[in-house]
Design a protein around this motif. Structure first.
Motif, PDB file in Angstrom:
ATOM      1  N   UNK A  69       0.835  -1.203   0.000  1.00 35.21           N
ATOM      2  CA  UNK A  69       0.000   0.000   0.000  1.00 35.21           C
ATOM      3  C   UNK A  69       0.874   1.260   0.000  1.00 35.21           C
ATOM      4  N   UNK A  70       1.917   1.254   0.816  1.00 38.44           N
ATOM      5  CA  UNK A  70       2.831   2.399   0.858  1.00 38.44           C
ATOM      6  C   UNK A  70       3.507   2.590  -0.497  1.00 38.44           C
ATOM      7  N   UNK A  71       3.949   1.496  -1.115  1.00 39.53           N
ATOM      8  CA  UNK A  71       4.573   1.589  -2.442  1.00 39.53           C
ATOM      9  C   UNK A  71       3.591   2.144  -3.473  1.00 39.53           C
ATOM     10  N   UNK A  72       2.332   1.698  -3.400  1.00 38.03           N
ATOM     11  CA  UNK A  72       1.308   2.226  -4.307  1.00 38.03           C
ATOM     12  C   UNK A  72       1.113   3.723  -4.096  1.00 38.03           C
ATOM     13  N   UNK A  73       1.055   4.137  -2.832  1.00 41.52           N
ATOM     14  CA  UNK A  73       0.877   5.569  -2.535  1.00 41.52           C
ATOM     15  C   UNK A  73       2.067   6.389  -3.019  1.00 41.52           C
ATOM     16  N   UNK A  74       3.273   5.854  -2.847  1.00 37.11           N
ATOM     17  CA  UNK A  74       4.473   6.560  -3.321  1.00 37.11           C
ATOM     18  C   UNK A  74       4.433   6.680  -4.843  1.00 37.11           C
ATOM     19  N   UNK A  75       3.983   5.611  -5.510  1.00 39.80           N
ATOM     20  CA  UNK A  75       3.834   5.664  -6.967  1.00 39.80           C
ATOM     21  C   UNK A  75       2.816   6.706  -7.396  1.00 39.80           C
ATOM     22  N   UNK A 117       3.371  10.024  -9.688  1.00 38.51           N
ATOM     23  CA  UNK A 117       2.545  10.273 -10.882  1.00 38.51           C
ATOM     24  C   UNK A 117       1.880  11.641 -10.785  1.00 38.51           C
ATOM     25  N   UNK A 118       1.308  11.943  -9.611  1.00 42.11           N
ATOM     26  CA  UNK A 118       0.632  13.228  -9.446  1.00 42.11           C
ATOM     27  C   UNK A 118       1.614  14.400  -9.545  1.00 42.11           C
ATOM     28  N   UNK A 119       2.822  14.223  -9.027  1.00 46.87           N
ATOM     29  CA  UNK A 119       3.826  15.282  -9.147  1.00 46.87           C
ATOM     30  C   UNK A 119       4.195  15.500 -10.606  1.00 46.87           C
ATOM     31  N   UNK A 120       4.310  14.405 -11.363  1.00 51.66           N
ATOM     32  CA  UNK A 120       4.592  14.532 -12.798  1.00 51.66           C
ATOM     33  C   UNK A 120       3.453  15.221 -13.528  1.00 51.66           C
ATOM     34  N   UNK A 121       2.210  14.810 -13.209  1.00 57.88           N
ATOM     35  CA  UNK A 121       1.041  15.457 -13.816  1.00 57.88           C
ATOM     36  C   UNK A 121       1.007  16.940 -13.459  1.00 57.88           C
ATOM     37  N   UNK A 122       1.307  17.239 -12.201  1.00 60.96           N
ATOM     38  CA  UNK A 122       1.293  18.627 -11.738  1.00 60.96           C
ATOM     39  C   UNK A 122       2.333  19.459 -12.497  1.00 60.96           C
TER      40      UNK A 122
END
Length: 144
Positions: free
Chosen positions: A46-52, A56-61
């Motif tokens: 779950x932590x790895x998924x959240x980090x991913x 992704x959101x930082x890249x989108x941002x």
């Protein structure tokens, strides 16, 4: 049976009960360890998924911020161009009015009737189409 045999039997069954309880306790502890290990693994996934997702959101941002910057530059350029064009329209409109005034003076002094039609300025009223009777079809808009 003698009392010594009964004691041995009772102590034997007591030790069997303790052995069974000890075995159950060990199984429960092992099961708890496995459960805790699986829980830690789930948490790690779950932590790895959240980090991913964060990455992704930082890249989108960052991508959206770059698009906003590009659009802001385009807007500034178009706004400047629009201001220049509006100034040109105002200048040309003033020239037209000035020329019409001169023509009216010439008409008044010469006595010759001059046809000075008012030139409609579609740029001053962009919401009015120059040819409102002409319909625009959707198929004509999407021809390449």
């Amino acid at each position: 049976m003698s009392s010594a045999t009964a004691r041995t039997t009772s102590s034997g069954s007591e030790s069997d009960v303790l052995a069974v309880m000890d075995q159950r306790k060990r199984k429960r502890m092992e099961s708890n360890r496995d459960s805790a290990r699986r829980s830690r693994m789930r948490k790690q996934r779950h932590l790895d998924d959240l980090i991913g997702q964060v990455a992704k959101f930082q890249g989108d941002n960052a991508r959206i911020a770059a698009q906003i910057s590009t659009f802001a530059q385009q807007f500034t350029r178009l706004d400047t161009e629009n201001a220049v064009l509006q100034a040109q329209v105002a200048e040309l409109t003033e020239r037209l009015h000035s020329l019409n005034s001169v023509l009216r003076l010439v008409e008044d002094f010469s006595g010759v009737a001059m046809d000075i039609p008012e030139v409609p300025d579609p740029l001053l009223k962009p919401w009015q189409l120059p040819c409102p009777s002409q319909a625009i079809t959707a198929s004509a808009m999407f021809q390449y």
